[in-house]
Design a protein around this motif. Structure first.
Motif, PDB file in Angstrom:
ATOM      1  N   GLY A 358       1.297  -1.709   5.266  1.00 49.18           N
ATOM      2  CA  GLY A 358       2.456  -1.673   6.150  1.00 49.18           C
ATOM      3  C   GLY A 358       3.220  -0.360   6.133  1.00 49.18           C
ATOM      4  O   GLY A 358       4.325  -0.295   6.682  1.00 49.18           O
ATOM      5  N   GLU A 359       2.661   0.684   5.526  1.00 48.31           N
ATOM      6  CA  GLU A 359       3.332   1.980   5.609  1.00 48.31           C
ATOM      7  C   GLU A 359       2.815   2.757   6.829  1.00 48.31           C
ATOM      8  O   GLU A 359       2.138   2.198   7.669  1.00 48.31           O
ATOM      9  N   TYR A 360       3.118   4.059   6.885  1.00 47.11           N
ATOM     10  CA  TYR A 360       3.026   4.774   8.153  1.00 47.11           C
ATOM     11  C   TYR A 360       2.006   5.908   8.167  1.00 47.11           C
ATOM     12  O   TYR A 360       1.533   6.357   7.132  1.00 47.11           O
ATOM     13  N   LEU A 361       1.731   6.352   9.386  1.00 50.08           N
ATOM     14  CA  LEU A 361       0.906   7.543   9.623  1.00 50.08           C
ATOM     15  C   LEU A 361       1.864   8.669  10.027  1.00 50.08           C
ATOM     16  O   LEU A 361       2.762   8.452  10.849  1.00 50.08           O
ATOM     17  N   TYR A 362       1.665   9.851   9.453  1.00 45.82           N
ATOM     18  CA  TYR A 362       2.591  10.969   9.658  1.00 45.82           C
ATOM     19  C   TYR A 362       1.873  12.194  10.201  1.00 45.82           C
ATOM     20  O   TYR A 362       0.658  12.355  10.038  1.00 45.82           O
ATOM     21  N   LYS A 363       2.682  13.071  10.794  1.00 47.20           N
ATOM     22  CA  LYS A 363       2.190  14.434  11.022  1.00 47.20           C
ATOM     23  C   LYS A 363       3.345  15.403  10.814  1.00 47.20           C
ATOM     24  O   LYS A 363       4.519  15.068  10.985  1.00 47.20           O
ATOM     25  N   PHE A 364       2.971  16.600  10.412  1.00 48.71           N
ATOM     26  CA  PHE A 364       3.926  17.703  10.242  1.00 48.71           C
ATOM     27  C   PHE A 364       3.533  18.789  11.219  1.00 48.71           C
ATOM     28  O   PHE A 364       2.334  19.080  11.375  1.00 48.71           O
ATOM     29  N   VAL A 365       4.515  19.364  11.888  1.00 47.26           N
ATOM     30  CA  VAL A 365       4.255  20.510  12.771  1.00 47.26           C
ATOM     31  C   VAL A 365       5.147  21.660  12.328  1.00 47.26           C
ATOM     32  O   VAL A 365       6.369  21.508  12.238  1.00 47.26           O
ATOM     33  N   THR A 449      -7.723   0.940   6.179  1.00 50.59           N
ATOM     34  CA  THR A 449      -8.797   0.393   5.346  1.00 50.59           C
ATOM     35  C   THR A 449      -8.840  -1.132   5.297  1.00 50.59           C
ATOM     36  O   THR A 449      -9.899  -1.732   5.352  1.00 50.59           O
ATOM     37  N   ASN A 450      -7.708  -1.778   5.184  1.00 49.63           N
ATOM     38  CA  ASN A 450      -7.578  -3.245   5.194  1.00 49.63           C
ATOM     39  C   ASN A 450      -6.119  -3.554   4.908  1.00 49.63           C
ATOM     40  O   ASN A 450      -5.347  -2.645   4.565  1.00 49.63           O
ATOM     41  N   ASN A 451      -5.716  -4.796   5.049  1.00 49.44           N
ATOM     42  CA  ASN A 451      -4.320  -5.147   4.755  1.00 49.44           C
ATOM     43  C   ASN A 451      -4.189  -6.655   4.682  1.00 49.44           C
ATOM     44  O   ASN A 451      -4.007  -7.315   5.686  1.00 49.44           O
ATOM     45  N   LYS A 452      -4.265  -7.175   3.485  1.00 46.30           N
ATOM     46  CA  LYS A 452      -4.188  -8.631   3.342  1.00 46.30           C
ATOM     47  C   LYS A 452      -2.815  -9.169   3.708  1.00 46.30           C
ATOM     48  O   LYS A 452      -2.659 -10.368   3.941  1.00 46.30           O
ATOM     49  N   ASN A 453      -1.822  -8.288   3.793  1.00 46.68           N
ATOM     50  CA  ASN A 453      -0.472  -8.752   4.133  1.00 46.68           C
ATOM     51  C   ASN A 453      -0.167  -8.703   5.627  1.00 46.68           C
ATOM     52  O   ASN A 453       0.922  -9.098   6.045  1.00 46.68           O
ATOM     53  N   THR A 465       5.577  -6.598   9.798  1.00 44.95           N
ATOM     54  CA  THR A 465       4.145  -6.256   9.863  1.00 44.95           C
ATOM     55  C   THR A 465       3.369  -7.293  10.666  1.00 44.95           C
ATOM     56  O   THR A 465       2.219  -7.591  10.360  1.00 44.95           O
ATOM     57  N   SER A 466       3.998  -7.807  11.726  1.00 44.33           N
ATOM     58  CA  SER A 466       3.245  -8.657  12.653  1.00 44.33           C
ATOM     59  C   SER A 466       2.085  -7.840  13.225  1.00 44.33           C
ATOM     60  O   SER A 466       2.142  -6.611  13.255  1.00 44.33           O
ATOM     61  N   ILE A 467       1.048  -8.533  13.670  1.00 48.44           N
ATOM     62  CA  ILE A 467      -0.058  -7.804  14.283  1.00 48.44           C
ATOM     63  C   ILE A 467       0.462  -6.937  15.424  1.00 48.44           C
ATOM     64  O   ILE A 467       1.402  -7.304  16.130  1.00 48.44           O
ATOM     65  N   ASN A 468      -0.147  -5.746  15.569  1.00 45.43           N
ATOM     66  CA  ASN A 468       0.221  -4.844  16.658  1.00 45.43           C
ATOM     67  C   ASN A 468      -1.047  -4.151  17.137  1.00 45.43           C
ATOM     68  O   ASN A 468      -2.127  -4.332  16.543  1.00 45.43           O
ATOM     69  N   GLY A 469      -0.939  -3.348  18.170  1.00 41.70           N
ATOM     70  CA  GLY A 469      -2.104  -2.761  18.838  1.00 41.70           C
ATOM     71  C   GLY A 469      -3.198  -2.243  17.912  1.00 41.70           C
ATOM     72  O   GLY A 469      -4.309  -2.774  17.882  1.00 41.70           O
ATOM     73  N   PRO A 470      -2.934  -1.214  17.104  1.00 46.54           N
ATOM     74  CA  PRO A 470      -4.014  -0.667  16.271  1.00 46.54           C
ATOM     75  C   PRO A 470      -4.266  -1.465  14.991  1.00 46.54           C
ATOM     76  O   PRO A 470      -5.199  -1.138  14.248  1.00 46.54           O
ATOM     77  N   ASN A 471      -3.464  -2.491  14.770  1.00 43.46           N
ATOM     78  CA  ASN A 471      -3.604  -3.331  13.562  1.00 43.46           C
ATOM     79  C   ASN A 471      -3.631  -4.783  14.016  1.00 43.46           C
ATOM     80  O   ASN A 471      -2.699  -5.555  13.783  1.00 43.46           O
ATOM     81  N   PRO A 472      -4.728  -5.165  14.710  1.00 47.70           N
ATOM     82  CA  PRO A 472      -4.689  -6.381  15.515  1.00 47.70           C
ATOM     83  C   PRO A 472      -5.104  -7.674  14.810  1.00 47.70           C
ATOM     84  O   PRO A 472      -5.166  -8.710  15.467  1.00 47.70           O
ATOM     85  N   ARG A 473      -5.402  -7.631  13.505  1.00 45.17           N
ATOM     86  CA  ARG A 473      -5.898  -8.855  12.877  1.00 45.17           C
ATOM     87  C   ARG A 473      -5.060  -9.230  11.659  1.00 45.17           C
ATOM     88  O   ARG A 473      -4.833  -8.411  10.782  1.00 45.17           O
ATOM     89  N   GLU A 474      -4.669 -10.490  11.606  1.00 46.90           N
ATOM     90  CA  GLU A 474      -3.947 -10.994  10.434  1.00 46.90           C
ATOM     91  C   GLU A 474      -4.818 -10.899   9.191  1.00 46.90           C
ATOM     92  O   GLU A 474      -6.044 -11.012   9.278  1.00 46.90           O
ATOM     93  N   THR A 475      -4.172 -10.736   8.048  1.00 54.36           N
ATOM     94  CA  THR A 475      -4.864 -10.671   6.746  1.00 54.36           C
ATOM     95  C   THR A 475      -6.164  -9.866   6.880  1.00 54.36           C
ATOM     96  O   THR A 475      -7.229 -10.320   6.472  1.00 54.36           O
ATOM     97  N   ASN A 476      -6.007  -8.690   7.429  1.00 54.18           N
ATOM     98  CA  ASN A 476      -7.154  -7.857   7.793  1.00 54.18           C
ATOM     99  C   ASN A 476      -7.981  -7.482   6.563  1.00 54.18           C
ATOM    100  O   ASN A 476      -7.582  -6.646   5.768  1.00 54.18           O
ATOM    101  N   LYS A 477      -9.163  -8.057   6.444  1.00 56.48           N
ATOM    102  CA  LYS A 477      -9.966  -7.793   5.250  1.00 56.48           C
ATOM    103  C   LYS A 477     -11.071  -6.772   5.491  1.00 56.48           C
ATOM    104  O   LYS A 477     -11.735  -6.359   4.556  1.00 56.48           O
ATOM    105  N   TYR A 478     -11.267  -6.370   6.738  1.00 50.45           N
ATOM    106  CA  TYR A 478     -12.390  -5.468   7.033  1.00 50.45           C
ATOM    107  C   TYR A 478     -11.981  -4.021   7.322  1.00 50.45           C
ATOM    108  O   TYR A 478     -12.713  -3.109   7.027  1.00 50.45           O
TER     109      TYR A 478
END
Ligand code: FEO
Ligand code: CA
Ligand code: CA
Ligand code: CA
Length: 629
Positions: A358-365, A449-453, A465-478
């Motif tokens: 449930g953390e984030y993706l970042y970029k620095f410019v 990578t995965n996210n059981k939460n 951390t409800s499912i969202n576009g790029p993270n579309p599966r609950e208890t994502n194990k794959y």
């Protein structure tokens, strides 16, 4: 219906039978669109409708098409469950360097078998290799490589449950982590390390470091030993890596929180420290017991010491006496890797994942532009950090973390980057691991990578951390790999389009979204993508750190492995399998591109020698000495 029917079905099945959900809902449409959008996959893959159509029914046509158009120069290999490494026919692998091998001849004979002595433990190749990069300097071939964490069960065999018994134990495990820089050479197709090369160097948990950037000198970085807040010791939990255009190595501090503990559980801390500890997971007990024998890691005595970790550190592999530099401009979180690229105008762009559920993706410019031979320190500090927001319409934006958007000053944004990202409403992700940008197209990829939460509980900051576009599966194990294309073909752009390059899954077990996307099939099953590098031809090399029990949900996956993906067709093929129990992580090429160096971390079997399992780097070549990347 009869009672018997009701009793024979689970409540969910009964509900589904009698109150079927619509064939396709709004969320299915987002997912389907995300993995199939014309232009991203070149319109090559055809998908059915709804999540259930992402499974076995379509994979045959996908594979057939891919086979006709494959750009891969090898025959994919089957999954393996044994204790060694496998590569395709026409390729060969050899061990280059094992944990415990001497970098200097004064450490010859260092014996890890019974834990190894503390003496010379800083003169050997460290344990548990991770990210690495190669450098060519005045005819010398150099490799810089991370050592992520120690296996205390092996290193401290006489101490109960792997806990250090004395300061020497602590020093030994501090020494075998960090970074190695070493010179390598190839003689008649055989690579070896140049023992005693002046470039050989170990950087560990006690190596002096310089702290620069917006947080340097801040009160939260000051300690009794360093009242300036600009000089720390050591780099820890070095996970993924990066390489700058000016030829330096970036090592990324990931789970730094686990190295700190407190000898006084009643210690009282100031509120910002309490909040930071909570968000970053600094607890009263460390993983390795450092605080028992090294007061620097005892937060009741040095509450600011954890703030001096969690950074990206720059190392010049060509200058063995140089002081590594912690760049606070790149933010503080559980850094996975640092993917450096240049914007259209020469500004430096660094993509970075924060690997926690449930953390984030970042970029620095950067503000300044890269000039060959020019000043570079400000290019990793003087600029803007952004966190990614992915919208369900397959667009996204980079949300700037500034005093205006966060109500935090520049130093606070830098030290408590997670708190800043929560304030701007970035998208919670399924554990962002490596980011890779393409050298042949303006696009980038991140392994989630995965996210059981996912869909189960919020992140450590309480963010949804409800499912969202790029993270579309609950208890994502794959796991899955998200891809984005910056607007205007410019990595500095504030907006982007995105899709999912692949959703890992298992179509032999599931018929719903857990079957995975259509470019997953019985021949290339994998889970938990983690390491990722895109080669000079644009092919995507994917390394896994997943469940290798090879049963049930993971049946047919075999051991952790390395696959290669075609960004155009979506085809993914298995190239290498590691020994049972290992994670495959770290990939770099020799300057002539005829060798790929790959890391095998924490092998579970007695690989590679039949004795103590030893993490190692292997060198993979074609038997005809052809190009491999
Ligand atoms: Fe050290 Fe997120 O892998
Ligand atoms: Ca990793
Ligand atoms: Ca991982
Ligand atoms: Ca690992």
């Amino acid at each position: 219906m009869k009672d018997a029917d009701r009793m024979s079905l689970s409540a969910d099945d009964w509900d589904e039978l009698h109150f079927p959900r619509p064939e396709e809902n709004e969320f299915d449409r987002v997912v389907e669109s995300a993995i199939s959008r014309r232009g991203f996959l070149g319109g090559v893959l055809a998908f059915g409708s709804g999540a259930s159509a992402m499974g076995a029914g379509l994979m045959g046509s996908t594979s057939a098409l891919a086979a006709e158009t494959s750009r891969f120069a090898f025959t994919p290999i089957p999954a393996q469950t044994d204790g060694t490494v496998h590569v395709p026919e026409g390729y060969d692998w050899k061990v280059l360097m094992r944990w415990g091998d001497p970098l200097f001849s004064d450490a010859d004979g260092y014996d890890i078998a019974n834990g190894g002595p503390v003496e010379k433990s800083d003169r050997i190749f460290g344990e548990n290799t991770d990210g690495m990069e190669t450098f060519s300097f005045k005819g010398h071939e150099l490799i810089a490589i991370n050592h992520e964490f120690p296996n205390n069960g092996i290193n401290l065999p006489t101490a109960q449950e792997g806990v250090p018994a004395n300061a020497g134990d602590v020093l030994k495990i501090q020494n075998i982590q960090g970074v190695t820089v070493m010179e390598v050479k190839e003689i008649e197709d055989e690579w070896s390390v140049v023992k005693d090369s002046p470039f050989n160097r170990r950087i560990h948990h006690n190596t002096p470091m310089k702290i620069v950037g917006p947080a340097a000198g801040h009160d939260l970085l000051k300690t009794k030993a360093d009242p300036t807040g600009t000089a720390s010791l050591g780099t820890m939990n070095n996970c993924g890596a990066g390489k700058t255009p000016w030829g330096t190595y970036l090592t990324c501090e990931e789970n730094f929180n686990g190295y700190f503990g407190s000898s006084d559980e009643t210690a009282v801390y100031d509120q910002p420290i309490v909040d930071g500890y909570a968000r970053y997971g600094v607890k009263a007990k460390s993983w390795n017991g450092y605080e028992l024998f090294d007061p620097r890691f005892d937060t009741s005595k040095n509450p600011n010491e954890p703030h001096r970790a969690g950074w990206i550190v720059e190392i010049d592999p060509t200058k063995p006496d140089s002081t590594p530099v912690k760049h606070t401009g790149l933010g503080r979180f559980k850094h996975e890797n640092a993917e450096v690229t240049l914007a259209a105008d020469g500004r430096v762009v660094v993509y970075m994942g924060d690997d926690e559920r449930g953390e984030y993706l970042y970029k620095f410019v950067s503000n300044g532009t890269y000039q060959p031979g020019g000043e570079t320190e400000s290019l990793l500090n003087d600029g803007t950090l952004y966190a990614a927001k992915f919208d369900d319409d397959l667009s996204g934006e980079w949300l700037p973390l500034t005093p205006e958007t966060t109500d935090m000053n520049a130093a606070e944004i830098s030290i408590f980057t997670r708190l800043a990202a929560s304030k701007v409403g970035a998208t919670t992700m399924d554990r962002p691991e490596w980011v890779a940008s393409s050298p042949v197209a303006v696009e980038a990829y991140c392994c989630l990578t995965n996210n059981k939460n996912r869909g189960i509980k919020p992140n450590a900051g309480g963010d949804d951390t409800s499912i969202n576009g790029p993270n579309p599966r609950e208890t994502n194990k794959y796991g899955q790999i998200v891809r984005w294309r910056p607007s205007n073909d410019d990595h500095a752009a504030d907006t982007f389009d995105w899709d999912l390059y692949v959703m890992a899954g298992n179509p032999t077990v599931h018929t719903d979204a857990y079957a995975g996307s259509p470019n997953v099939n019985e021949g290339n099953l994998f889970n938990s993508p983690d390491g990722m590098v895109i080669d000079t031809t644009g092919l995507i090399w994917i390394q896994t750190d997943g469940n290798d029990n090879n049963a049930e949900d993971f049946a047919g996956n075999g051991n952790n492995q390395m696959l290669v993906g075609d960004p155009i067709t979506g085809e993914i093929a298995r190239f290498m399998t590691g020994p049972k129990g290992c994670e495959v992580t770290g990939l770099a090429w020799s300057t002539d591109l005829r060798t790929m160096f790959v890391g095998i971390q924490h092998p579970g079997s007695n690989w590679p020698d039949g004795g103590t399992p030893r993490s190692s780097i292997i060198a993979i070549k074609r038997t005809d000495n052809g190009l491999v990347g």
